[in-house]
Write a protein that holds these residues in place. Structure first.
Motif: not given
Length: 140
Positions: A112-140
């Protein structure tokens, strides 16, 4: 451990030189040292019926020892990729990747922590893209 066992089942048992090359990763080094010598690279046997150039590239990429492994630039020069490579569309990176950037992931204590770190990294590059949905990464 399972990932290392899987790698070794294909690329063979690491030599003392290979183990020394990964000395910065103590757990992996210790485990690899405990395996002794014996198994050889089985990639050519696993993929005997495939394109020999593809098998050659795979063998060069999947070296246990990072000093024996070919670089991305060398891989792009490999004959197997000659028909699909388009040099006009290639860009060189402006800077090398700093291995220290991966320290947070190596210290992560859970998936879960690895997923969170990946998500944070993605968000840092995609901050202007509102279409990103955190559930795409975190749901199993």
């Amino acid at each position: 451990v399972k990932q290392l066992e899987s790698i070794i089942s294909y690329v063979g048992t690491p030599t003392p030189e290979d183990i020394e090359a990964i000395s910065g990763h103590e757990k992996a080094s210790k485990y690899a040292s405990s395996l002794g010598q014996g198994a050889v690279n089985r990639i050519p046997q696993y993929f005997a019926e495939h394109n020999p150039l593809a098998v050659d590239l795979l063998c060069k990429l999947l070296q246990f020892n990072p000093h024996k492994r070919i670089s991305a630039a060398e891989a792009l020069e490999h004959p197997y990729l000659s028909e699909v490579r388009d040099r006009d569309r290639e860009n060189d990176a402006e800077a090398r990747i700093d291995p220290a950037e991966f320290e947070k992931v190596e210290r992560a204590e859970s998936l879960e922590e690895v997923r969170r770190l990946i998500w944070d990294e993605v968000r840092s590059f995609e901050a202007n893209r509102p279409s990103l949905d955190e559930s795409m990464l975190l749901d199993e």
